[in-house]
Write a protein that holds these residues in place. Structure first.
Motif, short mmCIF file in Angstrom:
data_model
loop_
_atom_site.label_atom_id
_atom_site.label_comp_id
_atom_site.label_asym_id
_atom_site.label_seq_id
_atom_site.Cartn_x
_atom_site.Cartn_y
_atom_site.Cartn_z
N THR A 169 -5.77 -5.91 -1.24
CA THR A 169 -6.07 -4.58 -1.06
C THR A 169 -6.90 -4.30 0.06
O THR A 169 -6.58 -3.09 0.82
CB THR A 169 -6.59 -4.13 -2.43
N TYR B 267 1.24 5.14 0.47
CA TYR B 267 0.40 6.26 0.95
C TYR B 267 1.25 7.50 1.05
O TYR B 267 2.30 7.25 1.16
CB TYR B 267 -0.02 5.55 2.24
N LEU C 55 0.86 -1.27 0.14
CA LEU C 55 0.02 0.04 -0.04
C LEU C 55 0.78 1.18 -0.10
O LEU C 55 1.58 1.54 0.84
CB LEU C 55 -0.87 0.06 1.16
N LEU D 96 -5.48 -1.83 3.21
CA LEU D 96 -6.35 -0.78 3.73
C LEU D 96 -6.91 -0.75 4.95
O LEU D 96 -6.80 0.09 5.80
CB LEU D 96 -7.63 -0.26 2.75
N PHE E 117 -7.76 8.63 1.15
CA PHE E 117 -7.82 7.38 1.86
C PHE E 117 -9.35 7.29 2.17
O PHE E 117 -9.87 6.14 2.29
CB PHE E 117 -7.00 7.43 3.12
N ALA F 31 -11.28 5.39 -0.43
CA ALA F 31 -10.67 4.10 -0.64
C ALA F 31 -11.59 3.20 0.16
O ALA F 31 -12.05 2.04 0.13
CB ALA F 31 -9.30 3.79 -0.50
#
Length: 199
Positions: free
Chosen positions: A184, A58, A56, A188, A167, A170
């Motif tokens: 995923t 970020y 991930l 997350l 975010f 998502a």
């Protein structure tokens, strides 16, 4: 990578190659010692596609994540109407090194060149039928790390679209079903639980 078999409840194991057209599909016959002391004959199929890594990406300052969007035929065959999947960047291990593999995959798929990643856990993704262990990473990205458009390796016919997503959006995409990829969702949720970004 092959491991020494150490389960004394397994005996007389025989492996038969069914297919090596893409990866390796084997039929495994064996006897399993049940809790009641009876040896029971069993047969399973196991698909070996190697191990993999996922990350991930970020940006804590922008409160965004970088994901990818690409066509996945198996999902199309199982009810995903257009076959498109929104996913974390991932790939099969090269020479067994998860950290180096994921850095390379990030550059190929997203166009970001990152030098620091953190491994957070690993998991068998479909233990009833697939041998794969997936190594999970998180890593921070900045705009200055963008060196290309990404899109995947030319020789792998990937056609990857790079998405930068807030975010909170998502997280909502998991609820709405726009994100249905297990790796995923796991990443997350890890970011959510660990408070890596604002929700």
């Amino acid at each position: 990578m092959k491991f020494q078999m150490q389960n004394n409840r397994i005996r007389n194991m025989k492996r038969e190659l069914l297919s090596d057209n893409w990866y390796t599909l084997e039929k495994v016959s064996f006897e399993f010692l049940r809790d009641d002391g009876v040896w029971e004959k069993q047969t399973r199929e196991a698909y070996d596609r190697g191990n993999g890594a996922a990350i991930l990406l970020y940006n804590a300052n922008k409160n965004t994540v970088v994901l990818t969007r690409q066509f996945r035929m198996p999902t199309y065959l199982n009810g995903n109407e257009d076959g498109m999947m929104v996913e974390a960047c991932a790939g099969l291990l090269e020479k067994g090194n998860a950290e180096e593999t994921i850095k390379m995959e990030v550059e190929e798929e997203t166009g970001y060149q990152i030098d620091k990643v953190e491994k957070v856990f690993e998991a068998y993704m479909s233990p009833g039928s697939v041998t794969e262990i997936l190594h999970f990473f998180v890593g921070q990205y900045e705009e200055s790390m963008k060196i290309s458009d990404g899109g995947g390796a030319e020789d792998e016919t990937e056609n990857i679209e790079v998405l930068e997503i807030p975010f909170p959006k998502a997280l909502d995409m998991m609820k709405t079903g726009e994100i249905r990829d297990a790796k995923t969702i796991m990443l997350l949720q890890y970011a959510q639980i660990q408070g890596l970004l604002d929700q």
